[in-house]
Design a protein around this motif. Structure first.
Motif, mmCIF file in Angstrom:
data_model
loop_
_atom_site.group_PDB
_atom_site.id
_atom_site.type_symbol
_atom_site.label_atom_id
_atom_site.label_comp_id
_atom_site.label_asym_id
_atom_site.label_seq_id
_atom_site.Cartn_x
_atom_site.Cartn_y
_atom_site.Cartn_z
ATOM 1 N N PHE A 1 44.433 19.511 63.063
ATOM 2 C CA PHE A 1 45.787 20.001 63.326
ATOM 3 C C PHE A 1 46.166 21.169 62.429
ATOM 4 C CE2 PHE A 1 45.978 16.063 65.590
ATOM 5 C CZ PHE A 1 46.909 16.275 66.588
ATOM 6 N N ALA A 2 45.324 21.530 61.495
ATOM 7 C CA ALA A 2 45.569 22.722 60.672
ATOM 8 C C ALA A 2 44.994 23.972 61.319
ATOM 9 C CB ALA A 2 44.963 22.525 59.279
ATOM 10 N N HIS A 3 44.498 23.848 62.544
ATOM 11 C CA HIS A 3 43.857 24.981 63.209
ATOM 12 C C HIS A 3 44.859 26.101 63.492
ATOM 13 C CE1 HIS A 3 39.876 25.931 64.817
ATOM 14 N NE2 HIS A 3 40.508 26.702 65.678
ATOM 15 N N GLY A 4 46.103 25.745 63.783
ATOM 16 C CA GLY A 4 47.118 26.770 64.034
ATOM 17 C C GLY A 4 47.345 27.652 62.825
ATOM 18 N N GLU A 5 47.320 27.052 61.652
ATOM 19 C CA GLU A 5 47.509 27.840 60.425
ATOM 20 C C GLU A 5 46.302 28.726 60.148
ATOM 21 O OE1 GLU A 5 50.652 26.071 61.044
ATOM 22 O OE2 GLU A 5 48.937 24.717 60.864
ATOM 23 N N MET A 6 45.128 28.354 60.650
ATOM 24 C CA MET A 6 43.960 29.225 60.529
ATOM 25 C C MET A 6 44.141 30.479 61.381
ATOM 26 S SD MET A 6 41.166 26.121 60.668
ATOM 27 C CE MET A 6 39.679 27.116 60.782
ATOM 28 N N VAL A 7 44.799 30.325 62.536
ATOM 29 C CA VAL A 7 45.160 31.487 63.360
ATOM 30 C C VAL A 7 46.123 32.391 62.599
ATOM 31 C CG1 VAL A 7 46.324 32.228 65.476
ATOM 32 C CG2 VAL A 7 44.773 30.266 65.535
#
Length: 418
Positions: free
Chosen positions: A164-170
């Motif tokens: 769920f931290a994938h958005g912050e990687m974007v």
């Protein structure tokens, strides 16, 4: 890492000057509502935006740089309305039925409001032209989503972890590129590799310092997923602290536009589509033609059997995290060029990324590509008939309908249960 790059001070103060108060304002205020209005990448001067709320009524006018600002009395709820009659002849809002924005001031003193024109504008009122135009922009959006969705799919395939931290990687990829490319002013061929390298490092760090120790201690997938939720919240608000709540435009220098049928698209968007297609082809070749790629697929199919066959599973997982973070950082760079940069941009599309992965088939990189293209096209084309704010809901409805018919997704494999 982000704190060091931002100079240990809020970036909103260091990277973007505070908007100048509107000359028409009758009071001194630290609360402002503003924005940027452009035709493609060309600023539009003289456009009026009306701001109202709780007895307050003021009109802001764009300057030579296309920016408008209205100081307001204080925190609260306001509405900002674009006055279409003040737009130059031949230029119309991208969504003529959605020219009013609700604005809430409270957590930040300044809020930027966008009224897109230029790219996406259809001058002729022809439904076929409108659908074709939206399809082209949906294809662009889908390709951007695909890069991030494949990253999610690769991580899930090898670890069964929903990150769920994938958005912050974007968001991280977009912010770093904005910092080096626009704030510092480094050339694209320098700022892009820096952003990708730092994005790759975040993937390495997440696996080496967080998820590998959790795996060694036998932490379950549910607990590990909750850890990613906490990491997501932490990273998002760290970015907010240093970047601020404003919306920023990435300066690529690619301001020319090209007509493709009824649609007008910028050179920057065409380049981003080309880069996305190239990277997707390279990822496909990596997974199907290289030893590491084949080992990745083996781990995804059966990690225990892969380990028994002599494959270093931990090493493959580490490579997957680095590759996924790099692809996701590139997705953030291209998405920032496409839709501008803000602190929550990745979180806003996180659900779409998961929808693309689920729609295409969990753990399937190629399925994630197909799912992302479907989601991208549906979200854009749906705005022909529904309000712009509901377009993401339509994509999720499509997801539900597909899963009711084919639970494993478009390219997923049926699995025996029990």
């Amino acid at each position: 890492m982000l704190a060091v790059l931002m100079g240990l001070s809020p970036a909103s103060a260091a990277t973007s000057p505070s908007p100048e108060p509107s000359p028409s304002g009758d009071f001194t205020s630290t609360f402002t509502i503003g924005g940027l209005i452009r035709d493609g990448d060309t600023p539009i001067e003289g456009v009026e935006v009306q701001v109202e709320g709780d007895g307050f009524d003021e009109v802001g006018v764009t300057g030579e740089d296309g920016r408008w600002t209205v100081p307001v009395p204080g925190p609260g709820a306001y509405t900002a309305t674009l006055l279409p009659d003040t737009l130059p002849e031949g230029i119309v809002p991208r969504d003529p039925e959605n020219i009013t924005r609700d604005v809430t001031l409270g957590t930040t003193n300044t809020v930027n409001v966008l009224f897109p024109t230029g790219e996406g504008t259809v001058v002729e009122n022809n439904i076929a032209d409108t659908i074709l135009t939206r399809f082209i922009y949906g294809l662009n959006f889908g390709l951007l989503l695909a890069l991030g969705a494949i990253g999610i799919s690769l991580i899930y395939g090898t670890t069964k972890l929903n990150n769920f931290a994938h958005g912050e990687m974007v968001t991280f990829g977009a912010v770093i590129f904005f910092f080096f490319g626009t704030v510092i002013g480094l050339p694209l061929y320098v700022s892009i590799p820096i952003a990708l390298a730092l994005s790759a490092f975040t993937g390495y760090a997440q696996d080496a310092w967080l998820h590998k120790p959790l795996r060694r201690r036998g932490v379950g997938l549910v607990q590990a997923m909750i850890v990613t939720i906490g990491l997501s919240i932490l990273a998002r608000y760290v970015i907010l602290f240093f970047l601020g709540g404003n919306i920023y435009t990435i300066d690529t220098g690619l301001t020319a536009t090209i007509d493709i049928g009824p649609a007008t698209i910028t050179v920057a968007s065409l380049v981003s589509m080309g880069v996305s297609i190239l990277m997707l082809i390279l990822v496909g070749l990596f997974l199907t033609r290289t030893r590491i790629g084949k080992a990745t697929r083996a781990v995804s199919d059966n990690a225990s059997l892969a380990a028994a066959s002599g494959i270093n599973v931990d090493r493959i997982i580490r490579i997957v995290w680095i590759l996924a973070a790099t692809l996701t950082g590139l997705s953030g760079i291209l998405y920032g060029v496409f839709r501008q940069v803000n602190w929550s941009m990745g979180f806003q599309i996180l659900l779409l990324l998961f929808a693309a992965v689920t729609l295409g088939g969990l753990g399937s990189a190629f399925g994630a590509l197909v799912g992302a293209l479907i989601i991208g096209v549906v979200t854009e084309v749906s705005t022909v008939w529904i309000p712009n704010d509901l377009r993401y809901a339509v994509a999720l409805i499509i997801l539900i309908l597909v899963l009711l018919v084919r639970p494993q997704g478009v390219l997923g494999r049926k699995e025996r249960v029990g």
